[in-house]
Design a protein around this motif. Structure first.
Motif, mmCIF file in Angstrom:
data_model
loop_
_atom_site.group_PDB
_atom_site.id
_atom_site.type_symbol
_atom_site.label_atom_id
_atom_site.label_comp_id
_atom_site.label_asym_id
_atom_site.label_seq_id
_atom_site.Cartn_x
_atom_site.Cartn_y
_atom_site.Cartn_z
ATOM 1 N N ALA A 60 41.715 37.718 30.223
ATOM 2 C CA ALA A 60 40.662 38.673 30.568
ATOM 3 C C ALA A 60 39.763 38.952 29.367
ATOM 4 O O ALA A 60 38.536 39.084 29.511
ATOM 5 N N ILE A 61 40.354 39.029 28.167
ATOM 6 C CA ILE A 61 39.553 39.263 26.956
ATOM 7 C C ILE A 61 38.619 38.083 26.708
ATOM 8 O O ILE A 61 37.452 38.248 26.323
ATOM 9 N N VAL A 62 39.129 36.857 26.927
ATOM 10 C CA VAL A 62 38.285 35.663 26.763
ATOM 11 C C VAL A 62 37.107 35.704 27.725
ATOM 12 O O VAL A 62 35.985 35.293 27.390
ATOM 13 N N ASP A 63 37.335 36.239 28.929
ATOM 14 C CA ASP A 63 36.263 36.337 29.919
ATOM 15 C C ASP A 63 35.333 37.517 29.674
ATOM 16 O O ASP A 63 34.397 37.734 30.450
ATOM 17 N N GLY A 64 35.607 38.279 28.605
ATOM 18 C CA GLY A 64 34.718 39.376 28.243
ATOM 19 C C GLY A 64 35.125 40.737 28.768
ATOM 20 O O GLY A 64 34.334 41.687 28.705
ATOM 21 N N ALA A 65 36.337 40.863 29.278
ATOM 22 C CA ALA A 65 36.778 42.155 29.810
ATOM 23 C C ALA A 65 37.152 43.101 28.671
ATOM 24 O O ALA A 65 37.695 42.679 27.646
ATOM 25 N N SER A 66 36.860 44.381 28.872
ATOM 26 C CA SER A 66 37.244 45.399 27.897
ATOM 27 C C SER A 66 38.692 45.829 28.160
ATOM 28 O O SER A 66 39.285 45.493 29.181
ATOM 29 N N TYR A 67 39.244 46.612 27.216
ATOM 30 C CA TYR A 67 40.599 47.092 27.404
ATOM 31 C C TYR A 67 40.694 47.987 28.637
ATOM 32 O O TYR A 67 41.708 47.982 29.353
ATOM 33 N N TRP A 68 39.661 48.783 28.896
ATOM 34 C CA TRP A 68 39.660 49.644 30.083
ATOM 35 C C TRP A 68 39.656 48.799 31.354
ATOM 36 O O TRP A 68 40.366 49.110 32.316
ATOM 37 N N THR A 69 38.884 47.733 31.371
ATOM 38 C CA THR A 69 38.847 46.849 32.539
ATOM 39 C C THR A 69 40.198 46.186 32.760
ATOM 40 O O THR A 69 40.660 46.054 33.906
ATOM 41 N N ILE A 70 40.831 45.759 31.667
ATOM 42 C CA ILE A 70 42.150 45.144 31.785
ATOM 43 C C ILE A 70 43.154 46.132 32.381
ATOM 44 O O ILE A 70 43.939 45.781 33.273
ATOM 45 N N TYR A 71 43.108 47.370 31.883
ATOM 46 C CA TYR A 71 44.031 48.393 32.400
ATOM 47 C C TYR A 71 43.754 48.678 33.868
ATOM 48 O O TYR A 71 44.675 48.715 34.695
ATOM 49 N N TRP A 72 42.482 48.882 34.209
ATOM 50 C CA TRP A 72 42.128 49.347 35.548
ATOM 51 C C TRP A 72 42.201 48.234 36.593
ATOM 52 O O TRP A 72 42.625 48.475 37.727
ATOM 53 N N LYS A 73 41.816 47.015 36.221
ATOM 54 C CA LYS A 73 41.719 45.927 37.200
ATOM 55 C C LYS A 73 42.954 45.022 37.218
ATOM 56 O O LYS A 73 43.208 44.361 38.224
ATOM 57 N N ILE A 74 43.730 44.990 36.128
ATOM 58 C CA ILE A 74 44.863 44.061 36.065
ATOM 59 C C ILE A 74 46.192 44.818 35.983
ATOM 60 O O ILE A 74 47.080 44.612 36.815
ATOM 61 N N ILE A 75 46.338 45.660 34.966
ATOM 62 C CA ILE A 75 47.624 46.312 34.723
ATOM 63 C C ILE A 75 47.983 47.291 35.839
ATOM 64 O O ILE A 75 49.096 47.243 36.391
ATOM 65 N N LEU A 76 47.060 48.188 36.178
ATOM 66 C CA LEU A 76 47.364 49.243 37.159
ATOM 67 C C LEU A 76 47.758 48.685 38.522
ATOM 68 O O LEU A 76 48.742 49.150 39.112
ATOM 69 N N PRO A 77 47.046 47.693 39.091
ATOM 70 C CA PRO A 77 47.499 47.133 40.384
ATOM 71 C C PRO A 77 48.882 46.500 40.320
ATOM 72 O O PRO A 77 49.642 46.575 41.290
ATOM 73 N N LEU A 78 49.207 45.862 39.178
ATOM 74 C CA LEU A 78 50.517 45.238 39.050
ATOM 75 C C LEU A 78 51.640 46.254 38.847
ATOM 76 O O LEU A 78 52.821 45.917 38.992
ATOM 77 N N LEU A 79 51.288 47.487 38.522
ATOM 78 C CA LEU A 79 52.285 48.538 38.308
ATOM 79 C C LEU A 79 52.604 49.320 39.585
ATOM 80 O O LEU A 79 53.317 50.331 39.513
ATOM 81 N N LYS A 80 52.110 48.884 40.730
ATOM 82 C CA LYS A 80 52.321 49.632 41.970
ATOM 83 C C LYS A 80 53.797 49.906 42.270
ATOM 84 O O LYS A 80 54.162 51.034 42.623
ATOM 85 N N PRO A 81 54.697 48.910 42.147
ATOM 86 C CA PRO A 81 56.119 49.214 42.402
ATOM 87 C C PRO A 81 56.675 50.288 41.472
ATOM 88 O O PRO A 81 57.420 51.165 41.904
ATOM 89 N N ALA A 82 56.307 50.218 40.182
ATOM 90 C CA ALA A 82 56.768 51.224 39.230
ATOM 91 C C ALA A 82 56.151 52.582 39.536
ATOM 92 O O ALA A 82 56.809 53.623 39.379
ATOM 93 N N ILE A 83 54.902 52.602 39.983
ATOM 94 C CA ILE A 83 54.237 53.858 40.338
ATOM 95 C C ILE A 83 54.935 54.508 41.525
ATOM 96 O O ILE A 83 55.126 55.734 41.568
#
Length: 288
Positions: free
Chosen positions: A184-207
């Motif tokens: 995601a960083i290579v594609d130009g994503a910011s840390y906020w974008t990584i958290y909001w678009k990648i990390i948070l959806p993958l954390l649904k079971p833990a949530i």
């Protein structure tokens, strides 16, 4: 050790038979320990005051279609308003706790900086401190900020990040490959974008797991609610049950009716969402 042989040729030792019987006896005993209080609560909820005083707790009521206790408990304890207050508190607390907890877990897991280990250890120390021991300090802070006897003040106080939830998020996040972040960083994503678009959806079971643990605790909380919510109109469901407890005695038939009313929303949510709940606990609690 004596061995018994069946007609089919299978062999059983006396010790294995005794152990098998003992296991079932233990399971039945603890099942009864869990079920009997619920059964007695349901039986008592349908009894009149006179009937409750004249019979034992296991004696069946004369009329299972008598809903007077439920109506009186709901209206007298103002449970409609109490349920609304509990839902408002629970939704706000879960929303804030999930956002703050996942962001903290994201920072602690993905970024290595001086003090990272210290912060984790401080969270561990905080989880070992009993909440009651800190209530004097917390109450003084709440009083100084004029947050006592206000629903929003209780919400702010309850939004304190749950340490257990943070560790659940961290444990689950360790299984998410960091190559996703790098791509995601290579594609130009910011840390906020990584958290909001990648990390948070993958954390649904833990949530889901964290929300179950935190939500049940908030919904059943009585001590802190009675300490910070004094006015009757802002009481929660747990507080409303104590309407029928007083110096002149306790009305247990109304209390049991109120307990069943309190349990119904949680039971309905569990029945409707049991698939998501089971999958969330399984995926969020196992580190693979």
């Amino acid at each position: 050790m004596a061995v018994m042989t069946t007609k089919s040729g299978r062999q059983f030792s006396v010790g294995s038979i005794i152990w098998g019987v003992l296991k079932y006896v233990i399971l039945i005993f603890f099942s009864m320990v869990a079920v009997v209080p619920i059964i007695t609560c349901v039986i008592t909820a349908f009894k009149t005051k006179e009937e409750y005083q004249a019979t034992s707790v296991m004696t069946l009521p004369e009329n299972f279609l008598n809903f007077d206790n439920f109506i009186k408990a709901f209206t007298t304890a103002n449970m409609g308003r109490a349920f609304l207050n509990s839902v408002i508190v629970m939704v706000c607390v879960l929303l804030v706790s999930v956002i703050i907890g996942t962001q903290l877990a994201y920072v602690l897991d993905r970024f290595k900086f001086p003090g990272n280990g210290l912060i984790r250890n401080l969270f561990m120390v905080a989880s070992l401190l009993p909440a009651v021991a800190m209530q004097v300090t917390v109450f003084n802070i709440m009083s100084a900020l004029n947050l006592v006897d206000h629903l929003y003040g209780y919400i702010i106080m309850s939004c304190g990040t749950d340490v257990i939830s943070i560790y659940i998020f961290i444990q689950f996040m360790e299984n998410i490959s960091q190559s996703l972040d790098e791509s995601a960083i290579v594609d130009g994503a910011s840390y906020w974008t990584i958290y909001w678009k990648i990390i948070l959806p993958l954390l649904k079971p833990a949530i889901v797991t964290a929300c179950i643990l935190k939500g049940v605790g908030i919904y059943n909380e009585y001590y802190a609610a009675s300490l910070y919510l004094i006015t009757k109109d802002i009481r929660t469901m747990a507080q409303s049950l104590y309407t029928f407890v007083g110096p002149m005695g306790s009305q247990y038939n109304l209390i049991c009716a109120g307990v069943i009313i309190t349990l119904l929303p949680a039971l309905i949510v569990f029945i409707l969402c049991q698939k998501q709940i089971y999958s969330g606990i399984t995926a969020g609690a196992v580190k693979g």
